[in-house]
Design a protein around this motif. Structure first.
Motif, PDB file in Angstrom:
ATOM      1  N   VAL A   1      -7.227   4.220   6.189  1.00 50.31           N
ATOM      2  CA  VAL A   1      -7.109   2.787   6.468  1.00 50.31           C
ATOM      3  C   VAL A   1      -8.061   2.379   7.580  1.00 50.31           C
ATOM      4  O   VAL A   1      -8.517   1.241   7.624  1.00 50.31           O
ATOM      5  CB  VAL A   1      -5.663   2.362   6.813  1.00 50.31           C
ATOM      6  N   PHE A   2      -8.393   3.308   8.470  1.00 51.30           N
ATOM      7  CA  PHE A   2      -9.294   2.987   9.573  1.00 51.30           C
ATOM      8  C   PHE A   2     -10.730   2.804   9.091  1.00 51.30           C
ATOM      9  O   PHE A   2     -11.514   2.112   9.722  1.00 51.30           O
ATOM     10  CB  PHE A   2      -9.230   4.068  10.647  1.00 51.30           C
ATOM     11  N   ASP A   3     -11.070   3.425   7.978  1.00 50.71           N
ATOM     12  CA  ASP A   3     -12.405   3.253   7.414  1.00 50.71           C
ATOM     13  C   ASP A   3     -12.464   2.033   6.496  1.00 50.71           C
ATOM     14  O   ASP A   3     -13.470   1.329   6.455  1.00 50.71           O
ATOM     15  CB  ASP A   3     -12.837   4.494   6.636  1.00 50.71           C
TER      16      ASP A   3
ATOM     17  N   VAL B   1      -4.075   7.805   4.732  1.00 48.92           N
ATOM     18  CA  VAL B   1      -5.078   7.734   3.672  1.00 48.92           C
ATOM     19  C   VAL B   1      -4.438   6.964   2.524  1.00 48.92           C
ATOM     20  O   VAL B   1      -3.287   7.222   2.156  1.00 48.92           O
ATOM     21  CB  VAL B   1      -5.516   9.140   3.214  1.00 48.92           C
ATOM     22  N   LEU B   2      -5.173   6.011   1.973  1.00 47.53           N
ATOM     23  CA  LEU B   2      -4.637   5.187   0.895  1.00 47.53           C
ATOM     24  C   LEU B   2      -4.519   5.984  -0.398  1.00 47.53           C
ATOM     25  O   LEU B   2      -5.474   6.610  -0.839  1.00 47.53           O
ATOM     26  CB  LEU B   2      -5.535   3.974   0.660  1.00 47.53           C
ATOM     27  N   VAL B   3      -3.330   5.948  -0.981  1.00 43.61           N
ATOM     28  CA  VAL B   3      -3.051   6.629  -2.240  1.00 43.61           C
ATOM     29  C   VAL B   3      -3.047   5.627  -3.390  1.00 43.61           C
ATOM     30  O   VAL B   3      -3.487   5.929  -4.487  1.00 43.61           O
ATOM     31  CB  VAL B   3      -1.699   7.377  -2.177  1.00 43.61           C
TER      32      VAL B   3
ATOM     33  N   LEU C   1       0.851  -1.187   0.000  1.00 45.87           N
ATOM     34  CA  LEU C   1       0.000   0.000   0.000  1.00 45.87           C
ATOM     35  C   LEU C   1       0.881   1.230   0.000  1.00 45.87           C
ATOM     36  O   LEU C   1       1.966   1.225   0.571  1.00 45.87           O
ATOM     37  CB  LEU C   1      -0.861   0.050   1.271  1.00 45.87           C
ATOM     38  N   LEU C   2       0.381   2.286  -0.575  1.00 39.06           N
ATOM     39  CA  LEU C   2       1.031   3.586  -0.524  1.00 39.06           C
ATOM     40  C   LEU C   2       0.082   4.490   0.254  1.00 39.06           C
ATOM     41  O   LEU C   2      -1.083   4.652  -0.131  1.00 39.06           O
ATOM     42  CB  LEU C   2       1.273   4.122  -1.926  1.00 39.06           C
ATOM     43  N   LEU C   3       0.578   5.034   1.378  1.00 37.74           N
ATOM     44  CA  LEU C   3      -0.255   5.827   2.272  1.00 37.74           C
ATOM     45  C   LEU C   3       0.300   7.227   2.444  1.00 37.74           C
ATOM     46  O   LEU C   3       1.504   7.450   2.358  1.00 37.74           O
ATOM     47  CB  LEU C   3      -0.306   5.174   3.664  1.00 37.74           C
ATOM     48  N   THR C   4      -0.591   8.174   2.751  1.00 40.86           N
ATOM     49  CA  THR C   4      -0.159   9.517   3.135  1.00 40.86           C
ATOM     50  C   THR C   4       0.276   9.459   4.595  1.00 40.86           C
ATOM     51  O   THR C   4       0.002   8.478   5.300  1.00 40.86           O
ATOM     52  CB  THR C   4      -1.311  10.533   2.992  1.00 40.86           C
ATOM     53  N   PRO C   5       0.917  10.511   5.111  1.00 37.38           N
ATOM     54  CA  PRO C   5       1.261  10.540   6.538  1.00 37.38           C
ATOM     55  C   PRO C   5       0.026  10.428   7.442  1.00 37.38           C
ATOM     56  O   PRO C   5       0.137   9.984   8.585  1.00 37.38           O
ATOM     57  CB  PRO C   5       1.955  11.889   6.711  1.00 37.38           C
TER      58      PRO C   5
END
Length: 82
Positions: free
Chosen positions: A59-61, A35-37, A28-32
Motif C-alpha cells: 500500500v505504501f508503493d 500488500v494488496l491481495v 481492500l484485502l491486505l496481507t499482514p
C-alpha cells in the motif's frame, strides 16, 4: 458448524470471495505486511485503477503521497498504521 437450540448441527459454506466482491463500499484485502491481495469493484472505480495495478504491491508503493517522487512512499499512511 453451528448447533441449534434443539441440538441439531448445521453445516454451511461461505463463499468469502463472493461476499468481498459484493460489498457496496470500497474494500481492500491486505496481507499482514500490507500488500494488496484484492480490491473490490467499488474501490477500483473510486481510485480509477485496475486490479492488476494494485495486487501484489505494498500500500505504501501504490498510494504514494506524490506519485512523481519515488521517495515519498505513503508517508501519512505509514504513520497511521505503525
Amino acid at each position: 458448524m453451528r448447533a441449534s437450540g434443539s441440538g441439531e448441527v448445521y453445516s454451511f459454506a461461505v463463499d468469502y470471495a463472493a461476499v468481498f466482491r459484493a460489498i457496496l463500499g470500497s474494500a481492500l484485502l491486505l496481507t499482514p505486511d500490507l500488500v494488496l491481495v484484492d480490491a473490490n469493484q467499488a474501490f477500483l472505480e473510486a481510485c480509477d485503477r485496475s486490479r492488476e495495478e494494485l495486487v501484489g504491491f505494498s500500500v505504501f508503493d501504490v498510494f504514494r503521497r506524490d506519485p512523481q517522487d519515488p521517495v515519498a512512499r505513503g508517508i501519512r499512511l505509514r504513520a497511521c498504521v505503525e
